[in-house]
Motif scaffolding. Structure first.
Motif, PDB file in Angstrom:
ATOM      1  N   VAL A   1       0.832  -1.206   0.000  1.00  9.36           N
ATOM      2  CA  VAL A   1       0.000   0.000   0.000  1.00  9.36           C
ATOM      3  C   VAL A   1       0.860   1.246   0.000  1.00  9.36           C
ATOM      4  CG1 VAL A   1      -1.718   1.297   1.306  1.00  9.36           C
ATOM      5  CG2 VAL A   1      -1.879  -1.175   1.109  1.00  9.36           C
ATOM      6  N   LYS A   2       1.849   1.210   0.879  1.00  8.53           N
ATOM      7  CA  LYS A   2       2.740   2.352   1.014  1.00  8.53           C
ATOM      8  C   LYS A   2       3.447   2.669  -0.297  1.00  8.53           C
ATOM      9  CE  LYS A   2       4.643   3.627   5.405  1.00  8.53           C
ATOM     10  NZ  LYS A   2       5.608   3.321   6.429  1.00  8.53           N
TER      11      LYS A   2
ATOM     12  N   ARG B   1       2.484   1.946  -3.300  1.00  9.61           N
ATOM     13  CA  ARG B   1       1.550   2.506  -4.302  1.00  9.61           C
ATOM     14  C   ARG B   1       1.316   4.004  -4.065  1.00  9.61           C
ATOM     15  NH1 ARG B   1      -3.540  -1.436  -4.946  1.00  9.61           N
ATOM     16  NH2 ARG B   1      -2.378  -3.250  -5.665  1.00  9.61           N
TER      17      ARG B   1
ATOM     18  N   TYR C   1       3.290   6.005  -2.561  1.00  7.05           N
ATOM     19  CA  TYR C   1       4.503   6.738  -2.939  1.00  7.05           C
ATOM     20  C   TYR C   1       4.577   6.952  -4.440  1.00  7.05           C
ATOM     21  CZ  TYR C   1       6.495   6.684   1.742  1.00  7.05           C
ATOM     22  OH  TYR C   1       6.732   6.915   3.050  1.00  7.05           O
TER      23      TYR C   1
ATOM     24  N   ILE D   1       2.311  12.628  -8.990  1.00  3.45           N
ATOM     25  CA  ILE D   1       1.706  13.980  -8.845  1.00  3.45           C
ATOM     26  C   ILE D   1       2.803  15.041  -8.676  1.00  3.45           C
ATOM     27  CG2 ILE D   1       0.280  15.443  -7.311  1.00  3.45           C
ATOM     28  CD1 ILE D   1      -1.416  12.861  -6.797  1.00  3.45           C
TER      29      ILE D   1
ATOM     30  N   PHE E   1       3.665  18.226 -11.059  1.00  3.84           N
ATOM     31  CA  PHE E   1       3.800  19.613 -10.600  1.00  3.84           C
ATOM     32  C   PHE E   1       5.155  20.189 -10.979  1.00  3.84           C
ATOM     33  CE2 PHE E   1       0.053  19.120  -7.817  1.00  3.84           C
ATOM     34  CZ  PHE E   1      -0.545  20.362  -8.037  1.00  3.84           C
TER      35      PHE E   1
ATOM     36  N   ILE F   1     -12.411  74.415 -27.007  1.00  6.46           N
ATOM     37  CA  ILE F   1     -12.720  73.199 -26.234  1.00  6.46           C
ATOM     38  C   ILE F   1     -12.271  71.964 -27.018  1.00  6.46           C
ATOM     39  CG2 ILE F   1     -15.101  73.086 -27.137  1.00  6.46           C
ATOM     40  CD1 ILE F   1     -15.969  72.041 -24.381  1.00  6.46           C
ATOM     41  N   SER F   2     -11.826  70.946 -26.304  1.00  7.60           N
ATOM     42  CA  SER F   2     -11.469  69.685 -26.968  1.00  7.60           C
ATOM     43  C   SER F   2     -12.696  68.785 -26.975  1.00  7.60           C
ATOM     44  CB  SER F   2     -10.324  68.999 -26.233  1.00  7.60           C
ATOM     45  OG  SER F   2      -9.141  69.677 -26.489  1.00  7.60           O
ATOM     46  N   VAL F   3     -13.164  68.475 -28.155  1.00  8.84           N
ATOM     47  CA  VAL F   3     -14.373  67.671 -28.292  1.00  8.84           C
ATOM     48  C   VAL F   3     -13.960  66.228 -28.577  1.00  8.84           C
ATOM     49  CG1 VAL F   3     -16.489  67.403 -29.612  1.00  8.84           C
ATOM     50  CG2 VAL F   3     -15.566  69.662 -29.243  1.00  8.84           C
ATOM     51  N   PRO F   4     -14.497  65.245 -27.806  1.00 13.41           N
ATOM     52  CA  PRO F   4     -14.121  63.852 -28.061  1.00 13.41           C
ATOM     53  C   PRO F   4     -14.621  63.379 -29.435  1.00 13.41           C
ATOM     54  CG  PRO F   4     -15.529  64.053 -26.122  1.00 13.41           C
ATOM     55  CD  PRO F   4     -15.490  65.371 -26.742  1.00 13.41           C
TER      56      PRO F   4
ATOM     57  N   ASP G   1     -18.036  62.541 -34.721  1.00 11.80           N
ATOM     58  CA  ASP G   1     -18.718  62.641 -33.432  1.00 11.80           C
ATOM     59  C   ASP G   1     -18.591  61.308 -32.673  1.00 11.80           C
ATOM     60  OD1 ASP G   1     -20.550  62.918 -31.392  1.00 11.80           O
ATOM     61  OD2 ASP G   1     -21.831  64.224 -32.591  1.00 11.80           O
ATOM     62  N   LYS G   2     -18.225  61.404 -31.388  1.00 13.84           N
ATOM     63  CA  LYS G   2     -17.978  60.173 -30.624  1.00 13.84           C
ATOM     64  C   LYS G   2     -19.244  59.320 -30.455  1.00 13.84           C
ATOM     65  CE  LYS G   2     -15.842  58.335 -26.561  1.00 13.84           C
ATOM     66  NZ  LYS G   2     -15.548  58.550 -25.162  1.00 13.84           N
TER      67      LYS G   2
ATOM     68  N   GLU H   1     -20.493  53.601 -31.024  1.00 14.18           N
ATOM     69  CA  GLU H   1     -21.262  52.377 -30.759  1.00 14.18           C
ATOM     70  C   GLU H   1     -21.801  51.791 -32.057  1.00 14.18           C
ATOM     71  OE1 GLU H   1     -21.638  50.649 -27.880  1.00 14.18           O
ATOM     72  OE2 GLU H   1     -20.121  52.056 -27.161  1.00 14.18           O
TER      73      GLU H   1
ATOM     74  N   PHE I   1     -11.044  46.452 -24.507  1.00 11.59           N
ATOM     75  CA  PHE I   1     -11.654  45.901 -23.306  1.00 11.59           C
ATOM     76  C   PHE I   1     -11.289  46.739 -22.080  1.00 11.59           C
ATOM     77  CE2 PHE I   1     -11.178  42.806 -19.769  1.00 11.59           C
ATOM     78  CZ  PHE I   1     -12.513  42.493 -19.623  1.00 11.59           C
ATOM     79  N   THR I   2     -10.027  47.015 -21.948  1.00  9.32           N
ATOM     80  CA  THR I   2      -9.601  47.848 -20.826  1.00  9.32           C
ATOM     81  C   THR I   2      -8.306  48.571 -21.156  1.00  9.32           C
ATOM     82  OG1 THR I   2      -9.013  47.865 -18.511  1.00  9.32           O
ATOM     83  CG2 THR I   2      -8.438  45.887 -19.698  1.00  9.32           C
TER      84      THR I   2
ATOM     85  N   ASP J   1      -6.065   1.526   1.913  1.00 13.42           N
ATOM     86  CA  ASP J   1      -5.589   2.738   1.190  1.00 13.42           C
ATOM     87  C   ASP J   1      -6.324   3.968   1.693  1.00 13.42           C
ATOM     88  OD1 ASP J   1      -3.877   1.211  -0.220  1.00 13.42           O
ATOM     89  OD2 ASP J   1      -4.894   1.393  -2.170  1.00 13.42           O
TER      90      ASP J   1
ATOM     91  N   TYR K   1      -5.284   5.100   4.958  1.00 13.69           N
ATOM     92  CA  TYR K   1      -3.995   5.791   4.826  1.00 13.69           C
ATOM     93  C   TYR K   1      -4.179   7.222   4.281  1.00 13.69           C
ATOM     94  CZ  TYR K   1       1.026   6.128   4.308  1.00 13.69           C
ATOM     95  OH  TYR K   1       2.330   6.504   4.454  1.00 13.69           O
TER      96      TYR K   1
ATOM     97  N   THR L   1     -14.613  48.797 -15.817  1.00 13.26           N
ATOM     98  CA  THR L   1     -14.446  49.133 -17.236  1.00 13.26           C
ATOM     99  C   THR L   1     -15.756  49.668 -17.808  1.00 13.26           C
ATOM    100  OG1 THR L   1     -12.921  47.297 -17.327  1.00 13.26           O
ATOM    101  CG2 THR L   1     -13.541  48.249 -19.423  1.00 13.26           C
TER     102      THR L   1
ATOM    103  N   MET M   1     -19.399  67.518 -22.912  1.00 10.48           N
ATOM    104  CA  MET M   1     -18.514  68.387 -23.706  1.00 10.48           C
ATOM    105  C   MET M   1     -19.242  68.887 -24.948  1.00 10.48           C
ATOM    106  SD  MET M   1     -15.396  68.689 -22.527  1.00 10.48           S
ATOM    107  CE  MET M   1     -13.798  67.995 -22.405  1.00 10.48           C
ATOM    108  N   MET M   2     -19.934  67.953 -25.611  1.00  4.76           N
ATOM    109  CA  MET M   2     -20.651  68.311 -26.843  1.00  4.76           C
ATOM    110  C   MET M   2     -21.748  69.340 -26.530  1.00  4.76           C
ATOM    111  SD  MET M   2     -19.140  66.590 -29.136  1.00  4.76           S
ATOM    112  CE  MET M   2     -20.129  66.541 -30.589  1.00  4.76           C
TER     113      MET M   2
END
Lengths: 573, 100
Positions: free
Chosen positions: A2-3, A5, A7, A13, A17, A66-69, A119-120, A124, A198-199, B12, B15, B48, B62-63
Motif C-alpha cells: 500500500v505504502k 503505491r 509513494y 503527482i 507539478f 474646447i477639446s471635443v471627443p 462625433d464620438k 457604438e 476591453f480595458t 488505502d 492511509y 471598465t 462636452m458636446m
C-alpha cells in the motif's frame, strides 16, 4: 504494498507539478519578454491618440476653445473582404460620399484613414457595424478635436492647435501650451476576442491639463470686430486693428485684427499673424505726448509762452521736415492738441538726447512685453543727431507694436504706471479645482504726477477740439491722440505721400478711465479724392461708434456734461 | 479476490484519511482563489463598464457645452437681433437712466 503505491502516485503527482513549475519557469522567466511581446500583439493594441486639452473660457465663462471627443476610422484595405458593402454602409453612417470611401478602400496603401474627427456618439454604431459585417480590419480610434465655438471671433488671439500633433501652434494656444496640456499620447488597450477594446492597461505621456479663463470679453470682442469690419469695408486697408485694454490692470479686454482667421479652419489661411503683437509700425504723432512729458520733467517747457511753429516746415541738419499746416504761434498744449510737427521738434531739440531716449525705453518701447508668442520688440535707434531726435519726436524713425502703444497710453490714464499686458484671469486645475489668479505686474512708474496731470487735460482737448474731434462722443469723455506716419516707399526711395499708417490711441471715460483703446490702419484708402489721410480723419471716427457701444454694454451712465444726457430723453422732452 | 481488493482499498482509504486535512486545505485554498479570481474579473469588468459610461457622459457633456457656446455666440445672436427681429444698435439719446 500500500505504502509503495501511495509513494508512486504521490511521486507522479509531484513530478507533474515539477513539470508544470519548470514549464512556468520557462514561460515566466526565461522566455518572458518573447511571450509578453507575443501576447501584446495578440491581445493588446497601442493606440496613438490626440489628447484632450484644457478649455479656454472668456471672462464671462463662455467657451472660446474646447477639446471635443471624436473618433477616427482607419482600415487595412487589403484585408477588407467586401469593399462595396463596407463603403455603402460607412457612407450612410459617417455621411461621406460612397465613391470617396470606395476609392480609399481600393488604394494600395497598407493603412488608410477613412475619416477623422467624427462625433464620438457614432462609435457604438460603428462597432456594431463592424461586428455585423465581420470586417475586423476596420479600426476605430478615440481621439479629440479642438473646436472654437465662436469661430473667427478673437481667432488671431486664441490661435489654434495642430490637427495631427494636438499641440498649440499659434496665439494663446501656443503661449499656454504646457498649461493646457494635450498633444499626443499612447494608450495600451487590451482587446477582447472580437477585437473590441476591453480595458486601458497603460497610459503614456498623459499630461495633466488646466483650464484657462482669459481677460477677453467675447461680447466686447464682438462689438470691436463688428466696428472693425465696417471700418475695413469702408477704408480697405492692408492691415487694421482695434485693441481694448484695461488701463488699471493691464488686462486685454478685446483685440480685433484684420486680417483675422477662423481657427477651426486654420489650414485654409496663409497668414496667421496677430498684428497687435507680431508687427511694429512707426507711431507718428502718438510720440508727441511723451516728448512733452519729458520736457515737463526736464523743466524745459512753459505753458504760458507761445512757440513759433514756422510756416509749415522746419529744417534740421539741412533736412526739411514738413508740418501738415502753417501754425505760426502755438502754446505747448496747442502743439499736442493740433499735432504740430514743428512745435514737437522744437521742444524735442531742447531735451537731453540721452534722457529723451531713456524715456522712450522706460515707456516700454524697444522691448517685447512677452505677452504673446513671437512678439516683436519694435526698434529704436539711439541716434543723438538733431535730425534723428527731430524725426523721433514725431514718431518717424522708430517703431512700436500696438500693444506697446496701448500700455504707454494706459500709463497716462492710470497715473503714470507702466503695466505688463495680461491675458489670463484664472488658471484652473481641473482635478483639484484650485484657482490661480495672476497678479497685476507693475513694470514701474514711468511718468511723473505733474506730467500725467497736464497730459490728461491736453489729451481730452485733442478729442474735444483737436485733431481727433471726429471721434468725439456726445455722451462720454474721451482722451487720446491721433497719429499719422508716412510709409517708406521703396519705389521712390523716400517717405510716401500716398501711403500712411493712421493711429488713434487714448482712453475713456476720460475722468475715470476704464478702457484704453488703440485704433490702427495700414494704408487706408481715400473715400473722397480730395480727402486728407490721417489719424484724425481715418482712425478717430471709428472711436465714436466704439465708445457708445462698449459703454452701453456695461450699462454706463454718460459722464459728459455731468451725466446730463443720461437723465434726459430728447425724444420726450 | 474481490474481498481482498476491498480490504486493500479500505486500507488505502485509511492511509489517505490520515492526509484528509491537507486535501481539504488544498481544495479550500484552490476554491477561494477561484472564487476570488471570478470576483476580481467581475469587479474589473464593472469598472471598465462604468468608466466607459463615464467617458460617454463626459463626451456628451462636452458636446453640449460646445453647442451652448455656439448657440450663445454674440455673432449669431447679433444676426438674429438685426435680421429677424429688426433690432438696431443702441442710441444713447433714447436711453433714460433712473437714479435711485
Amino acid at each position: 504494498m500500500v505504502k509503495s503505491r501511495v509513494y508512486i502516485v504521490a511521486s507522479l503527482i509531484a513530478f507533474s507539478f515539477l513539470i508544470v513549475i519548470i514549464r512556468l519557469f520557462y514561460f515566466q522567466i526565461i522566455e518572458r519578454d518573447y511571450f509578453l511581446e507575443y501576447i501584446k500583439k495578440q491581445y493588446y493594441t497601442k493606440e496613438k491618440i490626440i489628447l484632450p486639452r484644457g478649455t479656454i473660457y472668456d471672462s464671462n465663462n463662455r467657451i472660446l476653445g474646447i477639446s471635443v471627443p471624436t473618433v477616427d476610422i482607419f482600415v487595412i484595405p487589403k484585408y477588407i473582404k467586401n469593399k462595396e458593402r463596407v463603403a455603402k454602409e460607412l457612407s450612410t453612417l459617417i455621411k461621406k460620399p460612397y465613391r470617396t470611401i470606395l476609392n480609399k478602400l481600393y488604394t494600395k496603401k497598407h493603412y488608410v484613414v477613412l475619416a477623422r474627427g467624427l462625433d464620438k456618439s457614432l462609435k457604438e454604431r460603428l462597432l456594431t457595424l463592424r461586428k455585423e459585417l465581420r470586417e475586423w480590419n476596420i479600426g476605430i480610434i478615440e481621439s479629440s478635436k479642438r473646436f472654437y465655438p465662436l469661430g473667427s471671433i478673437a481667432g488671431s488671439t486664441i490661435g489654434f492647435v495642430s490637427r495631427t500633433t494636438g499641440k498649440g501652434m499659434e496665439g494663446l494656444e501656443l503661449k499656454y501650451d504646457k498649461k493646457l496640456g494635450g498633444g499626443t499620447g499612447n494608450i495600451l488597450v487590451m482587446k477582447d476576442a472580437m477585437g473590441n477594446p476591453f480595458t486601458i492597461e497603460n497610459e503614456e505621456n498623459l499630461e495633466k491639463s488646466h483650464d484657462i479663463k482669459l481677460t477677453i470679453d467675447s461680447n466686447i470682442q464682438f462689438i470691436v470686430e463688428d466696428v472693425l469690419k465696417e471700418f475695413v469695408k469702408e477704408r480697405r486697408p492692408k492691415e487694421a486693428l482695434i485693441l481694448v485694454v484695461d488701463p488699471n490692470t493691464g488686462d486685454i479686454v478685446a483685440n480685433a485684427t484684420y486680417p483675422n482667421y477662423n481657427p477651426n479652419r486654420y489650414y485654409r489661411y496663409k497668414n496667421h499673424k496677430n498684428i497687435t503683437f507680431h508687427n511694429a509700425y512707426e507711431p507718428g504723432s502718438l510720440a508727441k505726448p511723451f516728448v512733452l512729458a519729458e520736457a515737463i520733467d526736464e523743466e524745459k517747457i512753459s505753458f504760458s509762452k507761445k512757440y513759433y511753429c514756422g510756416e509749415g516746415s522746419i529744417t534740421v541738419d539741412g533736412i526739411r521736415i514738413r508740418d501738415h499746416k502753417k501754425f505760426k504761434n502755438l502754446t505747448a498744449d496747442e502743439i499736442i492738441i493740433y499735432s504740430s510737427n514743428v512745435g514737437a521738434i522744437e521742444i524735442a531739440l531742447k531735451l537731453d538726447p540721452d534722457r529723451f531716449y531713456k524715456r522712450l525705453f522706460s515707456l516700454g518701447f524697444g522691448k517685447s512685453t512677452k505677452t504673446f508668442p513671437g512678439e516683436a520688440s519694435g526698434l529704436i535707434r539711439k541716434d543723438k543727431r538733431p535730425v534723428e531726435i527731430a524725426y523721433a519726436s514725431i514718431g518717424q524713425n522708430w517703431t512700436a507694436t500696438p500693444i506697446q502703444i496701448a500700455m504707454a497710453y494706459s500709463a497716462i490714464a492710470n497715473g503714470g504706471y507702466l503695466l505688463k499686458p495680461n491675458f489670463i484671469k484664472q488658471i484652473i486645475n481641473k482635478e483639484t479645482g484650485d484657482i490661480k489668479k495672476p497678479e497685476k505686474k507693475v513694470v514701474g512708474k514711468v511718468l511723473s504726477d505733474k506730467s500725467v496731470e497736464i497730459l490728461q487735460k491736453i489729451l481730452k482737448q485733442v478729442v474735444e477740439i483737436g485733431t481727433a474731434k471726429k471721434g468725439r462722443s456726445n455722451y462720454f469723455t474721451i482722451a487720446g491722440k491721433t497719429g499719422t506716419a508716412q510709409k517708406y516707399d521703396p519705389k521712390i526711395k523716400a517717405l510716401s505721400d500716398e501711403k500712411f499708417y493712421t493711429w488713434f490711441a487714448g482712453y475713456f471715460p476720460a475722468e475715470n478711465p476704464k478702457f484704453t483703446v488703440v485704433i490702427f490702419a495700414n494704408e487706408p484708402k481715400r473715400i473722397k479724392k480730395w480727402e486728407f489721410i490721417g489719424g484724425g480723419t481715418v482712425s478717430a471716427p471709428v472711436l465714436k461708434k466704439l465708445v457708445d457701444r462698449i459703454m452701453f454694454y456695461y450699462k454706463s451712465k454718460p459722464d459728459k456734461n455731468g451725466g446730463e444726457y443720461g437723465n434726459k430723453n430728447p425724444s420726450r422732452n | 479476490m474481490i474481498k481482498d481488493t476491498v480490504i486493500e482499498l479500505k486500507r488505502d482509504f485509511i492511509y489517505i484519511k490520515r492526509y484528509i486535512k491537507f486535501w481539504v486545505f488544498f481544495l479550500c485554498v484552490s476554491g477561494t482563489m477561484a472564487l476570488y479570481n471570478q470576483y476580481y474579473f467581475k469587479v474589473n469588468k464593472e469598472i471598465t463598464d462604468l468608466t466607459h459610461v463615464k467617458n460617454q457622459l463626459t463626451a456628451k457633456n462636452m458636446m453640449l457645452k460646445k453647442d451652448i457656446s455656439k448657440l450663445s455666440s454674440p455673432d449669431r445672436i447679433g444676426k438674429i437681433a438685426k435680421r429677424k427681429l429688426g433690432m438696431q444698435p443702441v442710441d444713447y439719446s433714447k436711453v433714460r437712466f433712473i437714479d435711485k
